[in-house]
Design an enzyme around this catalytic site. Structure first.
Site, short mmCIF file in Angstrom:
data_model
loop_
_atom_site.label_atom_id
_atom_site.label_comp_id
_atom_site.label_asym_id
_atom_site.label_seq_id
_atom_site.Cartn_x
_atom_site.Cartn_y
_atom_site.Cartn_z
N LYS A 78 14.57 3.13 -10.38
CA LYS A 78 13.42 2.29 -10.09
C LYS A 78 13.45 1.09 -11.01
O LYS A 78 13.83 1.18 -12.19
CB LYS A 78 12.12 3.05 -10.31
CG LYS A 78 10.91 2.41 -9.66
CD LYS A 78 11.07 2.37 -8.15
CE LYS A 78 9.98 3.02 -7.40
NZ LYS A 78 10.12 3.04 -5.96
N GLY A 174 -5.77 3.24 1.96
CA GLY A 174 -4.76 2.19 1.81
C GLY A 174 -4.16 1.78 3.13
O GLY A 174 -3.52 2.60 3.80
N GLY A 176 -1.89 -0.85 3.69
CA GLY A 176 -0.79 -1.79 3.51
C GLY A 176 0.18 -1.66 4.68
O GLY A 176 -0.17 -1.15 5.75
N TYR A 180 -1.01 0.96 7.48
CA TYR A 180 -1.46 0.42 8.76
C TYR A 180 -0.57 0.91 9.90
O TYR A 180 -1.06 1.25 10.98
CB TYR A 180 -1.48 -1.11 8.73
CG TYR A 180 -2.38 -1.68 9.79
CD1 TYR A 180 -3.74 -1.86 9.54
CD2 TYR A 180 -1.89 -2.01 11.05
CE1 TYR A 180 -4.59 -2.36 10.53
CE2 TYR A 180 -2.73 -2.49 12.04
CZ TYR A 180 -4.07 -2.67 11.77
OH TYR A 180 -4.92 -3.14 12.75
#
Length: 340
Positions: A78, A174, A176, A180
């Site tokens: 990451k 959420g 996003g 969505y």
């Protein structure tokens, strides 16, 4: 720093800064036994550097577990870019980050994550080939949502007795790109949606397109529903919030949903089925990893279908062993990452 590395069993931690662009970058490489580390690049503000390092390390660990259980020949990594107060040239900053990635000679491959997009990956790609989620490669978000949707159906079957989502009440925290897209699939499957997001415009759009019921973010976790789908940033489930839950299943796209391993046991004690986040949200990783390797879309879709069967396997082990699904998933991943 070394305490964080030891706690997460991190292989390496790389840092770089570039005063000309304002770049302050951290790359955490957790485990490369199965292949080169692959993981998204976050571009966020942090209260201090230790918080950024801790975030990178925990997320890299999750990526290793995610790749292992998804059956990918990848390790976990990451990147965290600490967003400066003022950015003079965003493109130049990400180009500088691309040069940093190139110095690692392929040990880490980056992708989009919170705060970054395909345009940023395009800038990185000018200086290294160890990047995916570029404009040419495509957005992994729809594939993450596809995997989460399949995982929700598997979780509903395991706890509620049927994979049919018609009439089930699903609360999405959420909206996003992933949240969505998930809402759209759930709506098509006949689920009743409760939604919250910090952006009121996204909530309004979900109300208009899916007939969703808006709920203020602070109240969503305590709102009665069948399935809670956390799809924002991590850390939403802790001892306090779990005590408020009024659902049968927690299954969502967010990374690092649990603030500690003990929270998984609390969910289990309350009779709430938890879909381990790094298992159910592996669709994006599957897409970027296989796209980077040149696999076809049908092959990627076939691989995505294994998310539901992996969750079903974990739930069966959890029930037989009287353990939480989170503990079972960790054990299965660690067998692959740290064989005797």
């Amino acid at each position: 720093m070394f305490a964080i590395m030891e706690a997460t069993r991190l292989e390496a931690l790389h840092v770089a800064q570039d005063s000309a662009t304002g770049l302050k970058a951290i790359i955490a490489i957790h485990n490369t036994r199965l292949g080169p580390a692959l993981g998204g690049c976050r571009y966020l503000s942090y209260p201090d550097e230790q918080s950024a390092i801790r975030d990178a390390a925990r997320l890299a660990q999750s990526m290793s577990y995610k790749a292992a259980l998804a059956g990918l020949a990848q390790g976990g990594g990451k990147a965290v870019l600490i967003r400066p107060a003022h950015v003079h040239n965003r493109g130049a900053l990400f180009e500088a980050f691309g040069r940093f990635i190139e110095t690692l000679a392929g040990r880490y491959i980056t992708a989009v994550d919170s705060g970054t997009g395909s345009a940023d990956m395009d800038c990185i790609a000018q200086h290294t080939r160890h990047v995916t989620s570029t404009t040419a490669a495509g957005d992994p978000s729809p594939h993450t949502a596809m995997g989460v949707f399949a995982g929700i159906r598997a979780s509903a079957h395991a706890r509620l007795g049927s994979a049919d989502l018609q009439g089930l009440r699903v609360a999405i925290q959420g909206l996003g790109h992933v949240g969505y897209a998930l809402a759209e699939q759930l709506h098509e499957a006949g689920a009743e949606l409760l939604v919250s997001d910090l952006d009121p415009g996204r909530v309004q759009l979900a109300v208009e397109q899916f007939g969703a019921r808006p709920v203020v973010s602070a109240a969503l976790l305590s709102t009665p529903c069948d399935i809670l789908a956390p799809c924002g940033l991590g850390g939403v489930l802790n001892a306090h919030t779990v005590a408020q839950l009024r659902c049968s299943v927690v299954a969502g796209a967010a990374n690092n949903q649990l603030t500690s391993p003990q929270v998984a046991e609390q969910l289990e004690a309350r009779g709430i089925l938890y879909a381990p986040d790094y298992v159910i949200n592996a669709g994006g990783l599957i897409y970027v990893a296989l796209t980077h390797r040149g696999e076809s879309l049908p092959a990627i879709t076939t691989h995505l279908s294994r998310i539901a069967s992996r969750l079903t396997e974990i739930y069966a082990h959890a029930q037989a062993e009287k353990r939480s699904p989170a503990r079972v998933a960790n054990r299965l991943a660690e067998r692959l990452l740290y064989p005797l």
